[in-house]
Design an enzyme around this catalytic site. Structure first.
Site, short mmCIF file in Angstrom:
data_model
loop_
_atom_site.label_atom_id
_atom_site.label_comp_id
_atom_site.label_asym_id
_atom_site.label_seq_id
_atom_site.Cartn_x
_atom_site.Cartn_y
_atom_site.Cartn_z
N HIS A 54 0.83 -1.19 0.00
CA HIS A 54 0.00 0.00 0.00
C HIS A 54 0.87 1.26 0.00
O HIS A 54 2.08 1.19 0.20
CB HIS A 54 -0.91 0.00 1.23
CG HIS A 54 -1.99 -1.02 1.17
ND1 HIS A 54 -2.92 -1.18 2.18
CD2 HIS A 54 -2.32 -1.95 0.24
CE1 HIS A 54 -3.76 -2.15 1.86
NE2 HIS A 54 -3.41 -2.63 0.69
N GLU A 56 1.04 3.81 2.10
CA GLU A 56 1.63 4.28 3.36
C GLU A 56 2.96 3.61 3.67
O GLU A 56 3.95 4.31 3.98
CB GLU A 56 0.64 4.07 4.52
CG GLU A 56 -0.63 4.90 4.40
CD GLU A 56 -1.76 4.14 3.73
OE1 GLU A 56 -2.92 4.34 4.11
OE2 GLU A 56 -1.48 3.33 2.80
N ALA A 166 -19.23 4.62 -38.66
CA ALA A 166 -18.79 3.94 -39.88
C ALA A 166 -19.65 4.42 -41.04
O ALA A 166 -20.75 4.94 -40.86
CB ALA A 166 -18.92 2.42 -39.73
N GLU A 299 -15.60 0.25 -25.14
CA GLU A 299 -15.34 0.78 -26.47
C GLU A 299 -16.35 0.27 -27.50
O GLU A 299 -16.04 0.17 -28.69
CB GLU A 299 -13.91 0.44 -26.89
CG GLU A 299 -12.85 1.08 -25.99
CD GLU A 299 -11.47 1.02 -26.58
OE1 GLU A 299 -11.32 1.25 -27.80
OE2 GLU A 299 -10.52 0.76 -25.82
N LEU A 304 -24.23 -2.44 -27.81
CA LEU A 304 -23.85 -2.52 -26.40
C LEU A 304 -23.97 -1.15 -25.74
O LEU A 304 -24.45 -1.05 -24.60
CB LEU A 304 -22.43 -3.05 -26.26
CG LEU A 304 -21.87 -3.13 -24.84
CD1 LEU A 304 -22.76 -3.97 -23.94
CD2 LEU A 304 -20.44 -3.68 -24.87
#
Length: 366
Positions: A54, A56, A166, A299, A304
């Site tokens: 991590h 820290e 397109a 993308e 979708l």
């Protein structure tokens, strides 16, 4: 400079450092940490690849014994549970820091204020809420996974000025210019995964990798394909052993296709179907969250994109527009959504616009 201004100055540095881990540390948050004493930086750290170590302990290791009596600036509450490593709250106490300034409390039930309580119990001064808005933005993916059970989703659209991706014959390379494509590769690098639908995978045979930036780390490539009807020998199948490929498919995916992708080294995630027999996208996103993903970069394609927007799963919308017009016969960037009135349309707020070479980028958020 006032104490508040001084705190904000160093916290902004911590947030900048933490951003270096985006796309590389899931399922952990990309945290940054700065150790400061008397206006001098003694140590800097950010969550390392794979989520360990991590931020820290990285910063404390740089500071060494000088950390005693110093102030630690951390972009998210230090963890308070034993995992692969001891809690960061304990590491800060052992190092002897006098003050811990935190931008944001961690909603993870294993932490959720416990790290701050442990620090206070040990006599460490705790300051919270410094640059909180910036931390919320920086950790959106992690926060989404913890509080909503799914990663945050950025939908990218690269279009003509009239919203086409397109021509009528399917020609699409390249509508946008090289600067825009370079930006896309940078976005891939800053996300845990790149997501496309089966149509895009079939039509474009994409590799979905980060190229041209001198970066070795690659995002997970995720394809949604209900029946795994993807071409054998595709770029994704050929490279699945080197760069992870995850396939989200339905219960009716043929056994032969399952076996072929298993042999190629891909990971399959079976997801129930919803209305219309298509994959239930809410369950897809939940499954990706269960698998550890915090930030997903979609993308396309247009079908979708429409489905994700209709399901209210898009958190950020990134639209790159080129100075070219393709006309109504071109392929639209977003498929049919059945919107009858404006009030039904998903609406986003503009965050930023800028030029990418000869193209224009618009960044929008829900």
């Amino acid at each position: 400079m006032t104490p508040g201004g001084e705190h904000a100055r160093w916290m902004r540095l911590a947030l900048t450092l933490g951003a270096r881990g985006q796309g590389r540390v899931w399922p952990n948050p990309a945290v940054g940490c700065v150790i400061v004493k008397d206006g001098r930086v003694l140590g800097r750290g950010w969550t390392q690849d794979g989520g360990r170590p991590h931020a820290e302990p990285v910063a404390l290791a740089q500071a060494g014994a000088a950390a005693r009596g110093a102030t630690a600036y951390v972009s998210l509450e230090p963890c308070n549970h034993h995992g692969q490593t001891p809690p960061c709250s304990e590491a800060l106490i052992v190092a002897g820091v006098a003050r811990v300034v935190v931008a944001l409390t961690d909603p993870d039930p294993r932490v959720s204020g416990g790290g701050l309580d442990r620090l206070r119990a040990a006599g460490v001064e705790v300051v919270t809420g410094v640059c909180e808005a910036g931390a919320i933005a920086a950790h959106r993916g992690f926060l989404s996974r913890v509080t909503r059970g799914r990663p945050m989703l950025t939908l990218k659209l690269a279009t003509s000025s009239d919203g086409r991706i397109a021509t009528a014959t399917g020609e699409s390379q390249w509508i946008t210019g090289p600067e825009a494509r370079r930006w896309v590769h940078g976005m891939r690098a800053r996300h845990d995964a790149v997501l496309v639908g089966a149509g895009t995978a079939r039509a474009d045979d994409p590799s979905l990798t980060v190229r041209g930036l001198g970066i070795n780390h690659q995002p997970v490539r995720v394809v949604l394909s209900r029946r795994l009807d993807l071409p054998p020998g595709s770029a994704l199948m050929r490279s699945a052993q080197e760069v992870p490929v995850w396939l989200c498919h339905g219960p009716d995916a043929p056994e032969a296709a399952r076996a072929a992708w298993d042999a190629a080294g891909a990971r399959r995630i079976e997801v129930p179907t919803g209305l219309g027999g298509q994959l239930d996208l809410a369950l897809v996103m939940q499954a990706l969250g269960d698998a550890g993903l915090t930030r997903v970069f979609c993308e396309g394609g247009g079908t979708l994109a429409a489905s994700l927007l209709s399901a209210d799963l898009v958190d950020d919308l990134a639209v790159v527009s080129a100075g070219i017009v393709l006309g109504a016969e071109g392929t639209p960037a977003v498929g049919a959504m059945g919107i009858a009135v404006l009030a039904e349309a998903p609406r986003f707020s503009l965050r930023e616009t800028r030029a990418l070479g000869g193209d224009v980028l618009g960044l929008w958020s829900r």
